[in-house]
Design a protein around this motif. Structure first.
Motif, PDB file in Angstrom:
ATOM      1  N   VAL A   1       0.662  -1.397  -0.667  1.00 35.05           N
ATOM      2  CA  VAL A   1       0.240   0.424  -0.084  1.00 35.05           C
ATOM      3  C   VAL A   1       0.965   1.311   0.088  1.00 35.05           C
ATOM      4  O   VAL A   1       1.969   1.404   0.677  1.00 35.05           O
ATOM      5  CB  VAL A   1      -0.982   0.236   0.864  1.00 35.05           C
ATOM      6  CG1 VAL A   1      -2.242  -0.948   1.408  1.00 35.05           C
ATOM      7  CG2 VAL A   1      -0.503  -0.194   2.162  1.00 35.05           C
TER       8      VAL A   1
ATOM      9  N   THR B   1       1.501   4.843   1.143  1.00 31.10           N
ATOM     10  CA  THR B   1       0.758   5.625   2.685  1.00 31.10           C
ATOM     11  C   THR B   1       1.602   7.490   2.739  1.00 31.10           C
ATOM     12  O   THR B   1       2.162   7.632   2.114  1.00 31.10           O
ATOM     13  CB  THR B   1       1.267   4.586   4.181  1.00 31.10           C
ATOM     14  OG1 THR B   1       2.638   4.491   3.745  1.00 31.10           O
ATOM     15  CG2 THR B   1       0.805   3.153   3.807  1.00 31.10           C
TER      16      THR B   1
ATOM     17  N   VAL C   1      -3.461   5.076   4.743  1.00 30.04           N
ATOM     18  CA  VAL C   1      -3.144   4.288   3.489  1.00 30.04           C
ATOM     19  C   VAL C   1      -3.964   5.350   2.404  1.00 30.04           C
ATOM     20  O   VAL C   1      -5.000   5.656   2.119  1.00 30.04           O
ATOM     21  CB  VAL C   1      -4.067   2.869   2.691  1.00 30.04           C
ATOM     22  CG1 VAL C   1      -4.046   2.645   1.790  1.00 30.04           C
ATOM     23  CG2 VAL C   1      -3.302   2.547   4.087  1.00 30.04           C
TER      24      VAL C   1
ATOM     25  N   GLY D   1      -5.243   2.494  -3.008  1.00 30.96           N
ATOM     26  CA  GLY D   1      -5.665   1.075  -2.954  1.00 30.96           C
ATOM     27  C   GLY D   1      -6.968   0.667  -1.023  1.00 30.96           C
ATOM     28  O   GLY D   1      -6.714  -0.492  -1.270  1.00 30.96           O
TER      29      GLY D   1
ATOM     30  N   VAL E   1      -0.565  -4.859   6.182  1.00 30.20           N
ATOM     31  CA  VAL E   1       0.030  -4.549   4.694  1.00 30.20           C
ATOM     32  C   VAL E   1       1.278  -4.411   4.769  1.00 30.20           C
ATOM     33  O   VAL E   1       2.601  -4.543   6.168  1.00 30.20           O
ATOM     34  CB  VAL E   1      -0.918  -3.288   4.578  1.00 30.20           C
ATOM     35  CG1 VAL E   1      -2.338  -3.961   4.267  1.00 30.20           C
ATOM     36  CG2 VAL E   1      -0.037  -2.557   5.495  1.00 30.20           C
TER      37      VAL E   1
END
Length: 377
Positions: free
Chosen positions: A50, A52, A356, A359, A369
């Protein structure tokens, strides 16, 4: 072979029982074998990667950014004053011209014939005037000798005045034809740069049809398109900063010079011209510019701003995914105003929270994650 013969000699009833038992054993064995081959293997958990972002401190500048284009303050759309076929184009797009330069020419043959015709009419009228003048002088002498009546003299005086008027009329038509012949040449009225060409040699154009646009030498400004709900905010803007895509190290201040009184019928936005207070000499016509508008009275905001892609909607509640120890948790938030950079968050986030940003619709509560390279938790 003998075993098979003995098997066939069994009584019919026992033979049926034996075949049935063999079939059952075959089915049971096949089922066990099939289940053994199709037994599900343990599934390894896929840990998603992910993007961030870390919530920064408050009091960040707020505003809107509009894309625009460098334009000249004075732009002239040039057109022929007569109808005709273009036979010559002396300039190209981007050509620098001076006042008085011939830019285009249309076929002058028909206009020349008009000039020749009116010139002949002038000669004819002048000839009639000389005849009328000679007759008038002659009959004035006869009237002085009491050879003719006053009424006859008045007729010749009137004929002379009509001949004078005919000369003036023919001369005016000749001057008009001469002007139209001169209009077959399109001159630059000011020095500048050719910014657009909308007609080519061989094309028949009508009087008043735009064929060239010339940007006059002088001031440069930025043209942007603003939606109607941002017009008043732009009028009261505390500061306008202009940057250029091709000149990343150059920034300059600007001011609102003109706001269109009506919206564009296609885009439904208002054209706004931003004058440059200290324009850098490196800027060129047509360059892409960005105008950042900071609102007056609220130049900074105490609320953080996050990308729209970070918001995860559940029913009527907006949320964000908070990353803690490589695990995501859903947290509800309260949304404020929207801007170019994203959306303001009025409550629900704290400084240094890691959220995040991409996604968000593929995550679930408590999921592990992996954070992409370049991001930090």
């Amino acid at each position: 072979m003998q075993s098979f013969l003995r098997f066939t000699k069994l009584p019919r009833k026992k033979l049926y029982y034996a075949l049935a038992a063999a079939a059952i054993l075959f089915c049971v064995g096949g089922t066990i074998i099939w289940k053994g081959h199709n037994q599900s293997q343990p599934v390894t958990q896929d840990i998603p990667l992910v993007r961030t972002a870390v919530i920064g401190t408050a009091n960040t500048p707020q505003g809107y950014t509009y894309s625009g284009e460098v334009r000249g303050r004075y732009e002239s759309q040039l057109a022929f004053q007569v109808t005709g076929k273009i036979v010559k184009r002396n300039v190209n797009l981007g050509s620098t011209v001076s006042a008085g330069d011939v830019l285009m020419q249309i076929d002058p043959r028909d206009l020349q014939q008009t000039v020749n015709s009116t010139s002949a009419q002038v000669y004819s009228a002048e000839s009639q005037l000389r005849l009328a003048e000679s007759n008038l002088h002659r009959y004035q002498q006869l009237y002085a000798q009491n050879a003719i009546s006053r009424a006859q003299l008045d007729q010749y005086e009137n004929a002379y005045e009509v001949a004078q008027a005919a000369v003036r009329q023919a001369s005016a038509q000749y001057a008009k034809g001469s002007n139209q012949l001169d209009y077959s040449l399109l001159y630059a009225d000011k020095s500048g740069v050719i910014s657009s060409i909308s007609a080519e040699a061989g094309q028949v154009v009508s009087a008043g049809q735009t064929v060239l646009t010339i940007v006059q030498d002088g001031e440069r400004e930025i043209e942007i398109s603003v939606p109607e709900n941002r017009i008043e905010e732009l009028r009261k803007a505390a500061k306008l900063t202009v940057s250029f895509w091709a000149l990343p190290n150059i920034n300059t201040e600007g001011g609102v010079r003109e706001i269109a009184p009506m919206a564009d019928p296609t885009t439904r936005t208002y054209k706004v011209r931003i004058s440059l207070l200290n324009p850098p000499p490196e800027i060129k016509l047509g360059m892409t510019a960005a105008v950042n508008v900071v609102s007056a009275g609220d130049q900074t905001s105490r609320f953080p701003t996050i990308p729209l892609s970070a918001v995860y909607q559940t029913n009527d509640t907006p949320n964000v995914w908070i990353v803690t120890d490589q695990t995501v948790r859903l947290r509800p938030i309260q949304i404020g105003s929207f801007g170019n950079a994203g959306v303001q968050i009025l409550s629900g986030l704290n400084p240094d929270d890691t959220i995040v940003t991409a996604g968000v619709h593929k995550l679930r509560e408590g999921q592990k994650v992996r954070i992409a390279d370049g991001d930090r938790q």
